[in-house]
Structures are given as structure tokens and as C-alpha cells.
Motif scaffolding. Structure first.
Motif, PDB file in Angstrom:
ATOM      1  N   SER A 121       0.820  -1.212   0.000  1.00 53.76           N
ATOM      2  CA  SER A 121       0.000   0.000   0.000  1.00 53.76           C
ATOM      3  C   SER A 121       0.856   1.264   0.000  1.00 53.76           C
ATOM      4  CB  SER A 121      -0.928   0.017   1.213  1.00 53.76           C
ATOM      5  OG  SER A 121      -0.183   0.057   2.422  1.00 53.76           O
ATOM      6  N   VAL A 122       2.143   1.123   0.353  1.00 51.92           N
ATOM      7  CA  VAL A 122       3.045   2.277   0.331  1.00 51.92           C
ATOM      8  C   VAL A 122       3.115   2.881  -1.064  1.00 51.92           C
ATOM      9  CG1 VAL A 122       5.474   2.962   0.523  1.00 51.92           C
ATOM     10  CG2 VAL A 122       4.432   1.577   2.308  1.00 51.92           C
ATOM     11  N   SER A 133      -0.705  17.601   1.451  1.00 54.87           N
ATOM     12  CA  SER A 133       0.245  18.679   1.158  1.00 54.87           C
ATOM     13  C   SER A 133       1.546  18.400   1.900  1.00 54.87           C
ATOM     14  CB  SER A 133      -0.327  20.032   1.571  1.00 54.87           C
ATOM     15  OG  SER A 133      -0.471  20.102   2.980  1.00 54.87           O
ATOM     16  N   VAL A 134       2.634  18.860   1.348  1.00 58.50           N
ATOM     17  CA  VAL A 134       3.940  18.615   1.947  1.00 58.50           C
ATOM     18  C   VAL A 134       4.023  19.220   3.344  1.00 58.50           C
ATOM     19  CG1 VAL A 134       6.424  19.053   1.725  1.00 58.50           C
ATOM     20  CG2 VAL A 134       5.077  18.463  -0.293  1.00 58.50           C
ATOM     21  N   LYS A 135       3.495  20.426   3.517  1.00 65.05           N
ATOM     22  CA  LYS A 135       3.616  21.117   4.803  1.00 65.05           C
ATOM     23  C   LYS A 135       2.883  20.388   5.923  1.00 65.05           C
ATOM     24  CE  LYS A 135      -0.363  24.047   3.911  1.00 65.05           C
ATOM     25  NZ  LYS A 135      -1.095  25.158   4.376  1.00 65.05           N
ATOM     26  N   ASP A 136       1.917  19.525   5.558  1.00 57.73           N
ATOM     27  CA  ASP A 136       1.168  18.776   6.563  1.00 57.73           C
ATOM     28  C   ASP A 136       1.710  17.366   6.778  1.00 57.73           C
ATOM     29  OD1 ASP A 136      -0.598  20.911   6.941  1.00 57.73           O
ATOM     30  OD2 ASP A 136      -1.900  20.238   5.309  1.00 57.73           O
ATOM     31  N   SER A 137       2.858  17.081   6.178  1.00 60.93           N
ATOM     32  CA  SER A 137       3.400  15.728   6.268  1.00 60.93           C
ATOM     33  C   SER A 137       4.889  15.773   6.650  1.00 60.93           C
ATOM     34  CB  SER A 137       3.229  14.982   4.938  1.00 60.93           C
ATOM     35  OG  SER A 137       3.806  13.698   4.995  1.00 60.93           O
ATOM     36  N   PRO A 138       5.194  15.774   7.937  1.00 61.56           N
ATOM     37  CA  PRO A 138       6.606  15.741   8.355  1.00 61.56           C
ATOM     38  C   PRO A 138       7.342  14.524   7.803  1.00 61.56           C
ATOM     39  CG  PRO A 138       5.183  16.274  10.215  1.00 61.56           C
ATOM     40  CD  PRO A 138       4.285  15.881   9.085  1.00 61.56           C
ATOM     41  N   LEU A 139       6.636  13.385   7.715  1.00 65.07           N
ATOM     42  CA  LEU A 139       7.255  12.189   7.143  1.00 65.07           C
ATOM     43  C   LEU A 139       7.592  12.411   5.674  1.00 65.07           C
ATOM     44  CD1 LEU A 139       8.105   9.237   7.472  1.00 65.07           C
ATOM     45  CD2 LEU A 139       5.753   8.577   6.893  1.00 65.07           C
ATOM     46  N   GLY A 140       6.704  13.105   4.968  1.00 63.22           N
ATOM     47  CA  GLY A 140       6.963  13.397   3.563  1.00 63.22           C
ATOM     48  C   GLY A 140       8.168  14.299   3.383  1.00 63.22           C
ATOM     49  N   ILE A 141       8.287  15.323   4.237  1.00 64.68           N
ATOM     50  CA  ILE A 141       9.438  16.240   4.166  1.00 64.68           C
ATOM     51  C   ILE A 141      10.738  15.472   4.408  1.00 64.68           C
ATOM     52  CG2 ILE A 141      10.573  18.207   5.259  1.00 64.68           C
ATOM     53  CD1 ILE A 141       7.775  19.331   5.838  1.00 64.68           C
ATOM     54  N   ALA A 142      10.739  14.648   5.464  1.00 62.61           N
ATOM     55  CA  ALA A 142      11.944  13.874   5.785  1.00 62.61           C
ATOM     56  C   ALA A 142      12.295  12.925   4.645  1.00 62.61           C
ATOM     57  CB  ALA A 142      11.733  13.092   7.081  1.00 62.61           C
ATOM     58  N   ALA A 169       4.086   8.681   1.643  1.00 60.13           N
ATOM     59  CA  ALA A 169       3.818   9.732   2.624  1.00 60.13           C
ATOM     60  C   ALA A 169       2.804  10.752   2.110  1.00 60.13           C
ATOM     61  CB  ALA A 169       5.117  10.432   3.005  1.00 60.13           C
ATOM     62  N   LEU A 170       2.903  11.126   0.835  1.00 57.13           N
ATOM     63  CA  LEU A 170       2.019  12.157   0.289  1.00 57.13           C
ATOM     64  C   LEU A 170       0.802  11.593  -0.420  1.00 57.13           C
ATOM     65  CD1 LEU A 170       4.721  14.639  -1.085  1.00 57.13           C
ATOM     66  CD2 LEU A 170       3.604  14.621   1.156  1.00 57.13           C
ATOM     67  N   ARG A 171       0.805  10.306  -0.727  1.00 54.87           N
ATOM     68  CA  ARG A 171      -0.351   9.560  -1.243  1.00 54.87           C
ATOM     69  C   ARG A 171      -0.792   9.967  -2.653  1.00 54.87           C
ATOM     70  NH1 ARG A 171       0.413   5.395   0.837  1.00 54.87           N
ATOM     71  NH2 ARG A 171      -1.726   4.622   0.612  1.00 54.87           N
ATOM     72  N   TYR A 172       0.149  10.304  -3.511  1.00 54.99           N
ATOM     73  CA  TYR A 172      -0.169  10.511  -4.917  1.00 54.99           C
ATOM     74  C   TYR A 172      -0.241   9.167  -5.629  1.00 54.99           C
ATOM     75  CZ  TYR A 172       0.458  15.585  -4.823  1.00 54.99           C
ATOM     76  OH  TYR A 172       0.319  16.927  -4.578  1.00 54.99           O
ATOM     77  N   ASP A 173      -1.096   9.074  -6.667  1.00 52.78           N
ATOM     78  CA  ASP A 173      -1.120   7.858  -7.466  1.00 52.78           C
ATOM     79  C   ASP A 173       0.184   7.738  -8.233  1.00 52.78           C
ATOM     80  OD1 ASP A 173      -1.506   8.759 -10.493  1.00 52.78           O
ATOM     81  OD2 ASP A 173      -2.811  10.040  -9.278  1.00 52.78           O
TER      82      ASP A 173
END
Length: 252
Positions: A121-122, A133-142, A169-173
Motif C-alpha cells: 500500500s506504500v 500537502s507537503v507542509k502537513d506531512s513531516p514524514l513526507g518532508i523527511a 507519505a504524500l499519497r499521490y497515485d
């Protein structure tokens, strides 16, 4: 082998790598050995390879944009952390010993293969799932900073790390994640290439010959990506991750 045959090898290898890099990642596991077959040291091959990667990304970005699959509003927020990481990674690559490249590649590729096998699912968000959004995802930024650092340092297999951050982390297709992946790769590869040029590590003729192949492969890959089902891309990604993991065991 005559020089002409080496250049044909670079074009053919670049074409295949352009397809693999655009749809998944790991194409540099083909192009780096091809460049080293010409007698280049690992650091020179690593630098020269960026010419093909950069122009491949230009070709793929134009293709995804033309077909309406590049999320324009997400480009800067997604790219900025990778640019920071890419600059740090390229600077580290200039001063790091060559023998650190293989362990880093090996650990990253095997780690990504395990993630995809254990938690698919990752890389496969639900169809109705909205991207974060990137700003709402610390895991995505890292994840994006690490992807940039890795790409600036060694390049090979960076597509897998970027896709893990953008889909996981950001959940784009996968199609839009691939579009964002290539434009991020374009950004930090440009920074890395400038650093390598300043350090006089780039051999331009082999790099441009390689780029002729990678650009053609990227163009073909974009047309494929927008037509196939998401599950086909997911299986392609898994196969390429396993291939990259195996290649990491044997790359010199």
C-alpha cells in the motif's frame, strides 16, 4: 571493444534506462557499469551519468505535462526538500571515498524491496485517496530530503526512494508520483551536475551520447505510463526494485 561500439552500447543502455527510470527507478544500475566499461573511475562515471539523467528528466517532464499528469501546484513544495538534500548529497559525494557507494546502494535497494513486498500500500494509494500537502506531512518532508541526499550522492535507484516518499507519505497515485519524481530528479540532478562540473569530473561526449538514449526511452515510457492500469505500474515497480536489489549486490 572499439569506441564506436561503446557509444552504441551507451545509446542502447540509455534507452532502456530511460524507460526504467521514468516508470520506476534503478536505470543507473545499467548505465553506471556501461560507463565504467569505458575505463572511467566510479566517481567520474557517477558524475558523467548525471548528464543522461538530467536530459532524460527534461524529456519525461515535458511528456507528463503534455498529457496533463504533472501536478503543477505541487512542484515547488515537493521539489524544495529534494533540492536541499541533493546539494548536501552531491557535496558529500565529492569528498566521500568511492567504496561507500556500493553499501549505500545495496542497503537502500534491499530496504525498498522489503517495503514494497511487506507493505504494498506504500506505493498503491486507494483510488479515492486525496494527496496530502507537503507542509502537513513531516514524514513526507523527511523522505524527500533523504531522497534528494541519496540522489545527489549516488543517483542509482533514487526513483524508488522518491516514489516511496511521494506515494507512501504524500499519497499521490503512481502516474502523478512518477511525474513529480522526474521533475524532482531534474532539480537535484542539475545541482549535483554543477558541483561535479566544478570538480572537473564530467566527460561530456559519453554523457551526451548516453543522454540521446535516455531521452528517447523517457519519451516512450511516458506514453506507456498514461495508458496502463495502476496495478501494471505497481508490478513493474516491484520487478524493477528486485532487479535493482540484485544489481546492487554485484555492481563494482
Amino acid at each position: 571493444m572499439a569506441v564506436e561500439w561503446f557509444y552504441l552500447l551507451l545509446i542502447a543502455t540509455g534507452f532502456i534506462a530511460g524507460i526504467i527510470n521514468t516508470l520506476a527507478g534503478g536505470g543507473s544500475n545499467l548505465t553506471l557499469p556501461a560507463l565504467m566499461m569505458m575505463g572511467m573511475p566510479a566517481d567520474v562515471a557517477n558524475a558523467t551519468n548525471r548528464v543522461g539523467v538530467l536530459l532524460q528528466c527534461v524529456s519525461a517532464t515535458k511528456g507528463f505535462h503534455r498529457y496533463g499528469k504533472l501536478p503543477i501546484d505541487a512542484i515547488f513544495p515537493v521539489m524544495l526538500p529534494t533540492l536541499i538534500g541533493g546539494a548536501l548529497g552531491a557535496a558529500a559525494a565529492v569528498i566521500a571515498p568511492n567504496d561507500i557507494l556500493k553499501p549505500l546502494l545495496l542497503i537502500t535497494m534491499i530496504g525498498m524491496a522489503v517495503i514494497i513486498l511487506v507493505s504494498p500500500s506504500v506505493v498503491a494509494p486507494a483510488q479515492d485517496e486525496q494527496p496530502k500537502s507537503v507542509k502537513d506531512s513531516p514524514l513526507g518532508i523527511a523522505g524527500l530530503i533523504f531522497a534528494g541526499f541519496y540522489g545527489g550522492f549516488v543517483q542509482a535507484g533514487v526513483g524508488f526512494v522518491l516514489l516511496a516518499a511521494i506515494t507512501g507519505a504524500l499519497r499521490y497515485d503512481l502516474v502523478r508520483a512518477n511525474a513529480l519524481k522526474v521533475i524532482c530528479t531534474l532539480g537535484f540532478t542539475l545541482i549535483a551536475l554543477l558541483i561535479f562540473i566544478a570538480d572537473n569530473l564530467v566527460q561530456w561526449l559519453p554523457g551526451l551520447v548516453l543522454a540521446a538514449g535516455t531521452m528517447s526511452g523517457a519519451s516512450v515510457a511516458v506514453k506507456f505510463a498514461i495508458k496502463v492500469e495502476a496495478k501494471v505500474l505497481k508490478w513493474f515497480l516491484l520487478v524493477m526494485t528486485l532487479f535493482a536489489s540484485a544489481a546492487a549486490l554485484f555492481i563494482q
